[in-house]
Write an enzyme that holds these catalytic residues in place. Structure first.
Site, short mmCIF file in Angstrom:
data_model
loop_
_atom_site.label_atom_id
_atom_site.label_comp_id
_atom_site.label_asym_id
_atom_site.label_seq_id
_atom_site.Cartn_x
_atom_site.Cartn_y
_atom_site.Cartn_z
N CYS A 104 19.57 39.62 156.66
CA CYS A 104 19.53 40.78 155.77
C CYS A 104 18.71 41.91 156.41
O CYS A 104 19.13 42.48 157.40
CB CYS A 104 19.00 40.38 154.40
SG CYS A 104 19.44 41.54 153.08
N HIS A 128 22.30 35.29 152.56
CA HIS A 128 21.14 34.47 152.21
C HIS A 128 21.60 33.10 151.72
O HIS A 128 22.75 32.91 151.33
CB HIS A 128 20.34 35.13 151.08
CG HIS A 128 19.59 36.34 151.48
ND1 HIS A 128 18.41 36.28 152.18
CD2 HIS A 128 19.83 37.66 151.26
CE1 HIS A 128 17.95 37.51 152.38
NE2 HIS A 128 18.79 38.36 151.84
#
Length: 482
Positions: free
Chosen positions: A331, A428
């Site tokens: 991310c 994630h």
């Protein structure tokens, strides 16, 4: 309508989240339909919910303890710090604004309606709602407009149990002092207290326990010894990630960024017997024996790029890569690995652009639209399918995107360098998927058994409930709910 019971603490990090998790599992085992609730949470470690929003990671764990999927009603107000004095405000799962700390005081009264709305829905759908406070009711300077502790309890007419943390020391003063400073009408909602995190023989605290009962007039519900398996449950704070000391194994080093976010990727790795996970703190150099560097998510990518440079980690990472080491950016960490992070509208802070570490040939443009969804993906290098989630702003493009980290719905996701050693992804939760974790670790020569991370969490939640059953009067606590 369900009954409800709230657990407040004498301070932050006294173990409220863990206590509520264990109580949720204990209530579920009694055949009750139980749901967790936290009016206001402050955390950058969010979970994506089944209804397309985000809540604090602790409430997602509590939902698991209840046998439920996480829902935005379980944590209607989530504050996600972006700077030392400002936070993003997420209401019922959706970002509504970013405010400075002083501005939030004026906003809080408007949020109570949403808090009570979510609480009311949970009460209609379940037998019992177990509520977690935030910080401490003793912070009476924050009482006006409060939605997290006694302000909520009064508005919802919810009885309260006060938890003190004896491991910090001074627990007698914590509990007695709380009663002495809070409003008498608030104190009237407190049904009793419990003492958490005792090390040693709890009988040694008998006199202190009796002293608290005498000074407060409150009933004591028990003394909870230290729960040694707590590290096996997902951590809400990066400081709580347990890293067992192992002399050898695949050495994975994760940078402890100043605004680290959604670091639940790390918990399953910490439990792997063949992995030595190190959380690298500010001022510490990258260890020479590092095998893999993980740059985690961040709530302020450009801010944490500067933080990273201030520690000299950018040079350490480039040197690690030159030596043939592997790097994974997740991310915000993916964005940092690129050539530049551009935020022309100042979405995450002051407008401007910041040079990245430059190990991936991509550049990131911050945009106001937030990607928030669960996903099913296939890891391109191994062909392993896995489940995860996305929670980010910004888009990353560039030549290295032609070598994707994963395929999601037939589309390329993430990027990998030409030599295959530097990778970045917006996904994630990948390491919670047992199949992916095994396939990814096998690329570094680590082959192990068929351990299930989800099963470990379930077994630990049962052990936590057993622990509370042994040391607390659970039936008397549940009888306080109304």
């Amino acid at each position: 309508m369900a009954k409800a019971l709230m657990f407040q603490g004498t301070g932050s990090n006294v173990g409220k989240s863990m206590l509520v998790s264990g109580m949720c599992r204990a209530a579920k085992r009694r055949g009750l339909s139980v749901a967790p609730f936290k009016p206001q949470n402050m955390s950058n470690n969010a979970a994506v919910t089944t209804n397309g929003g985000e809540i604090g990671r602790a409430q997602a764990l509590q939902a698991m303890a209840c046998g439920l999927e996480p829902h935005t009603d379980m944590n209607p107000v989530l504050l996600k710090p972006e700077t030392d004095v400002g936070s993003q405000v997420v209401v019922q799962g959706k970002r509504v604004t970013t405010v400075q700390a002083r501005e939030y005081a004026a906003l809080k009264p408007q949020l109570m309606e949403h808090v009570l709305d979510s609480f009311g829905r949970l009460k209609q759908e379940h037998d019992l709602v177990l509520v977690e406070g935030a910080g401490s009711p003793a912070e009476v300077n924050l009482r006006r407009g409060d939605i997290a502790n006694m302000g909520f309890a009064r508005a919802a007419d919810c009885p309260v149990i006060l938890a003190g943390d004896i491991d910090r020391g001074g627990v007698i003063a914590q509990v007695v002092g709380t009663q002495s400073v809070i409003d008498p009408e608030d104190a009237a909602l407190i049904q009793g207290f419990l003492i958490n995190r005792f090390r040693g023989d709890p009988r040694l605290f008998d006199d202190g326990y009796a002293l608290i009962e005498k000074h407060t007039g409150w009933r004591g519900f028990g003394v909870v010894p230290w729960f040694s398996d707590a590290w096996k449950l997902p951590a809400e704070d990066a400081l709580d990630i347990a890293t067992p000391r192992r002399p050898d194994g695949l050495h994975i080093v994760c940078l402890k960024l100043s605004r680290i976010a959604n670091f639940d990727d790390l918990d399953p790795l910490a439990q792997e017997p063949g992995v030595r996970l190190t959380m690298l703190h500010a001022g510490q150099p990258l260890p020479a024996d590092t095998d893999v560097v993980i740059i985690p998510g961040s709530k302020s990518t450009r801010g944490d790029l500067q933080f990273l440079r201030d520690q000299g980690w950018d040079e350490d990472i480039r040197a690690h890569a030159r030596r043939g080491g592997a790097v994974l950016g997740i991310c915000g960490g993916f964005q940092m690995l690129g050539r530049v992070v551009d935020d022309p509208e100042g979405i995450e802070g002051p407008a401007g652009a910041t040079d990245g570490i430059g190990l991936l040939d991509v550049q990131t443009m911050m945009t106001d639209d937030k990607r928030l969804t669960t996903i099913e993906a296939v890891h391109v290098p191994t062909g392993q399918a896995f489940k995860g989630y996305e929670i980010h702003i910004g888009r990353s493009e560039g030549p290295d995107r032609a070598r994707p980290f994963a395929q999601v719905a037939g589309q390329n996701e993430g990027a990998i360098s030409a030599d295959g050693r530097i990778a970045g992804s917006y996904l994630h939760g990948m390491f919670r998927d047992d199949g992916f974790r095994r396939a990814w670790l096998a690329r570094f020569g680590l082959n192990h058994g068929n351990a299930s991370y989800a099963d470990t969490v379930e077994v630990t939640l049962d052990a936590l409930a057993d622990h509370l059953e042994t040391h607390l009067d659970i039936d008397a606590l549940l009888a306080c709910a109304r």
